[in-house]
Design a protein around this motif. Structure first.
Motif, PDB file in Angstrom:
ATOM      1  N   GLN A 165       0.972  -1.503   0.414  1.00 18.90           N
ATOM      2  CA  GLN A 165       0.225   0.042  -0.076  1.00 18.90           C
ATOM      3  C   GLN A 165       1.306   1.768  -0.271  1.00 18.90           C
ATOM      4  O   GLN A 165       1.882   1.587   0.132  1.00 18.90           O
ATOM      5  N   ASN A 166      -0.085   2.362  -0.268  1.00 18.53           N
ATOM      6  CA  ASN A 166       0.843   3.731  -0.504  1.00 18.53           C
ATOM      7  C   ASN A 166       2.827   3.462  -1.282  1.00 18.53           C
ATOM      8  O   ASN A 166       3.611   4.000   0.127  1.00 18.53           O
ATOM      9  N   SER A 167       3.234   2.858  -2.101  1.00 14.99           N
ATOM     10  CA  SER A 167       3.661   3.220  -3.146  1.00 14.99           C
ATOM     11  C   SER A 167       4.476   4.053  -2.518  1.00 14.99           C
ATOM     12  O   SER A 167       4.388   5.543  -3.039  1.00 14.99           O
ATOM     13  N   GLY A 168       6.342   3.991  -2.392  1.00 15.44           N
ATOM     14  CA  GLY A 168       6.801   5.789  -2.233  1.00 15.44           C
ATOM     15  C   GLY A 168       6.972   5.445  -0.399  1.00 15.44           C
ATOM     16  O   GLY A 168       7.983   5.530  -0.219  1.00 15.44           O
ATOM     17  N   LEU A 169       6.112   5.019   0.476  1.00 16.69           N
ATOM     18  CA  LEU A 169       6.245   5.673   2.137  1.00 16.69           C
ATOM     19  C   LEU A 169       6.927   3.966   2.068  1.00 16.69           C
ATOM     20  O   LEU A 169       7.451   4.224   3.271  1.00 16.69           O
ATOM     21  N   PRO A 170       6.597   3.041   2.009  1.00 12.48           N
ATOM     22  CA  PRO A 170       7.515   1.942   2.368  1.00 12.48           C
ATOM     23  C   PRO A 170       9.032   2.556   2.381  1.00 12.48           C
ATOM     24  O   PRO A 170       9.941   1.595   2.926  1.00 12.48           O
ATOM     25  N   GLU A 171       9.264   2.400   0.727  1.00 16.17           N
ATOM     26  CA  GLU A 171      10.919   3.179   0.098  1.00 16.17           C
ATOM     27  C   GLU A 171      10.852   3.574   1.104  1.00 16.17           C
ATOM     28  O   GLU A 171      12.775   3.853   0.954  1.00 16.17           O
ATOM     29  N   ALA A 172      10.073   5.184   1.321  1.00 16.88           N
ATOM     30  CA  ALA A 172      11.367   5.964   2.157  1.00 16.88           C
ATOM     31  C   ALA A 172      11.173   5.393   3.327  1.00 16.88           C
ATOM     32  O   ALA A 172      10.872   6.862   4.207  1.00 16.88           O
ATOM     33  N   GLY A 173      11.352   4.631   4.093  1.00 15.33           N
ATOM     34  CA  GLY A 173      11.473   4.258   5.770  1.00 15.33           C
ATOM     35  C   GLY A 173       9.842   4.216   6.028  1.00 15.33           C
ATOM     36  O   GLY A 173      10.209   3.921   7.792  1.00 15.33           O
ATOM     37  N   ASP A 174       9.397   3.525   5.587  1.00 14.43           N
ATOM     38  CA  ASP A 174       8.523   3.164   6.548  1.00 14.43           C
ATOM     39  C   ASP A 174       8.405   1.629   7.310  1.00 14.43           C
ATOM     40  O   ASP A 174       7.654   1.869   8.619  1.00 14.43           O
ATOM     41  N   ALA A 175       9.298   1.255   7.411  1.00 15.51           N
ATOM     42  CA  ALA A 175       9.592  -0.286   7.803  1.00 15.51           C
ATOM     43  C   ALA A 175      10.533   0.407   9.121  1.00 15.51           C
ATOM     44  O   ALA A 175      11.830   0.576   8.514  1.00 15.51           O
ATOM     45  N   VAL A 176      10.610  -0.635  10.055  1.00 17.74           N
ATOM     46  CA  VAL A 176      11.199  -0.086  10.994  1.00 17.74           C
ATOM     47  C   VAL A 176      11.435  -2.090  11.443  1.00 17.74           C
ATOM     48  O   VAL A 176      10.688  -2.751  11.840  1.00 17.74           O
ATOM     49  N   PHE A 177      13.008  -2.102  11.431  1.00 18.90           N
ATOM     50  CA  PHE A 177      13.816  -3.765  11.869  1.00 18.90           C
ATOM     51  C   PHE A 177      12.699  -3.774  13.605  1.00 18.90           C
ATOM     52  O   PHE A 177      13.219  -2.499  14.696  1.00 18.90           O
ATOM     53  N   THR A 178      13.159  -5.247  14.299  1.00 17.98           N
ATOM     54  CA  THR A 178      12.815  -5.282  15.986  1.00 17.98           C
ATOM     55  C   THR A 178      13.983  -5.854  16.430  1.00 17.98           C
ATOM     56  O   THR A 178      14.325  -6.362  16.835  1.00 17.98           O
ATOM     57  N   PHE A 179      14.970  -4.838  16.027  1.00 18.04           N
ATOM     58  CA  PHE A 179      15.773  -4.364  17.100  1.00 18.04           C
ATOM     59  C   PHE A 179      15.829  -4.771  18.687  1.00 18.04           C
ATOM     60  O   PHE A 179      14.434  -3.969  18.733  1.00 18.04           O
ATOM     61  N   PRO A 180      17.004  -4.870  18.872  1.00 20.44           N
ATOM     62  CA  PRO A 180      16.590  -5.344  20.948  1.00 20.44           C
ATOM     63  C   PRO A 180      16.724  -3.489  21.239  1.00 20.44           C
ATOM     64  O   PRO A 180      16.771  -2.265  20.002  1.00 20.44           O
TER      65      PRO A 180
END
Length: 253
Positions: free
Chosen positions: A99-114
C-alpha cells in the motif's frame, strides 16, 4: 493499426501500490528457523502473494502470535503495526503488494532490533543500512541485520506468548519515534500517489455522471520490467521495479 510507441509513465500502478518479488532467505537464525528480518510498517498494509515453494509468515499483533502457512496461490496480508517474519520452508517465492507506494521505500518499515539499538537513532541507522551492491559484503551485512532483528523479535514473541504485551507495545512506540521526522515527506508522497489516484477516480466518476467522458481519450497501456534483480531486502532476495513517481529504491538496502 499496430503502434510500437511506448508511452511515458505518469501514472502509478493500479491503486498506487508498490510491487516487488522476493525469494525468502534460507539463512538459519538463532532459533533454527530460516527466513527474513522481522519488522513492521507504520502506515502501510502489505500483502504476500505466494508464487512458488512453501513457508510461513510469523506475526505479532494484538491478536498474539500467529504462524500463517504459505503455499502456492495463498495470500497473506498484515496491517500497520503488525510485526511479520517470513519463514523459508523450501524455495519460497512471493510477489509483494504494498500500500501507499513510495512510503515503504521512504522508511515506513522498522526492524525489531533490541531496545538499546532502537533507542539510539545513529545505532539504528548503522544497523539498518546495507553497503551498496549485491556482493558478499552486502550479503554478510544483510545476514547480520537479520540476526539482530531476530534477536529483538524473539524477546517480543516470548513476552507476548506469555501474556505480556508490554515489550510489543513499547516496540511500536519506539518505531513511531524513529520515523516521526519522516512524516512530512510521507505526506507529500501520499498526496502525489495514493491520494491523487483516488481523487482521479472521483473526477472520472464526475465526468461519467455528467455525460462527458473526455478523459477516455487519454487511454493507453504501459509496460515495465524489474530494474534491480537479486537485491538484499528485509525478507529475502528482492527484484524491484523503479517506476517514476511510484516505487523508489529502498534506502535501507
Amino acid at each position: 493499426m499496430v503502434s510500437d510507441a511506448k508511452p511515458a509513465l505518469p501514472h502509478p500502478l493500479p491503486g498506487a501500490i508498490g510491487l516487488s518479488h522476493l525469494s525468502a532467505y534460507d539463512w538459519e537464525a538463532a532459533d533454527g528457523v530460516c527466513g527474513g528480518s522481522p519488522h513492521l510498517h507504520l502506515v502501510c498494509t502489505e500483502a504476500y502473494v505466494v508464487t512458488g515453494g512453501r513457508g510461513a509468515v510469523q506475526t505479532l499483533s494484538p491478536d498474539g502470535y500467529r504462524d500463517i502457512p504459505l503455499a502456492p496461490g495463498s495470500i497473506a496480508w498484515f496491517t500497520p503495526g503488525t510485526v511479520h517474519r517470513m519463514v523459508q520452508g523450501g524455495d519460497l517465492r512471493i510477489t509483494v503488494l504494498m500500500q501507499n507506494s513510495g512510503l515503504p521505500e521512504a522508511g515506513d518499515a522498522v526492524f525489531t532490533f533490541p531496545p538499546e539499538v532502537l533507542a539510539d537513532p545513529e545505532k539504528y541507522a548503522a544497523a539498518a543500512t546495507l553497503p551498496p551492491g549485491t556482493g558478499p559484503e552486502t550479503a554478510a551485512a544483510a545476514r547480520r541485520r537479520r540476526d539482530l532483528a531476530v534477536e529483538g523479535y524473539l524477546a517480543l514473541r516470548e513476552a507476548l506468548v506469555a501474556g505480556d504485551n508490554g515489550p510489543y507495545l513499547e516496540f511500536q512506540r519506539a518505531a513511531a519515534r524513529i520515523v516521526r521526522d519522516k512524516v512530512p515527506t510521507w505526506r507529500d508522497l501520499w498526496r502525489a500517489g495514493a491520494l491523487a489516484t483516488a481523487e482521479r477516480t472521483g473526477a472520472q466518476l464526475d465526468a461519467l455522471a455528467g455525460g462527458e467522458p473526455a478523459y477516455l481519450g487519454e487511454a493507453t497501456a504501459y509496460e515495465a520490467a524489474p530494474t534491480r534483480l537479486g537485491g538484499f531486502g528485509m525478507c529475502g532476495r528482492r527484484d524491484e521495479y523503479n517506476l517514476p513517481g511510484t516505487t523508489l529504491p529502498y534506502r535501507s538496502e
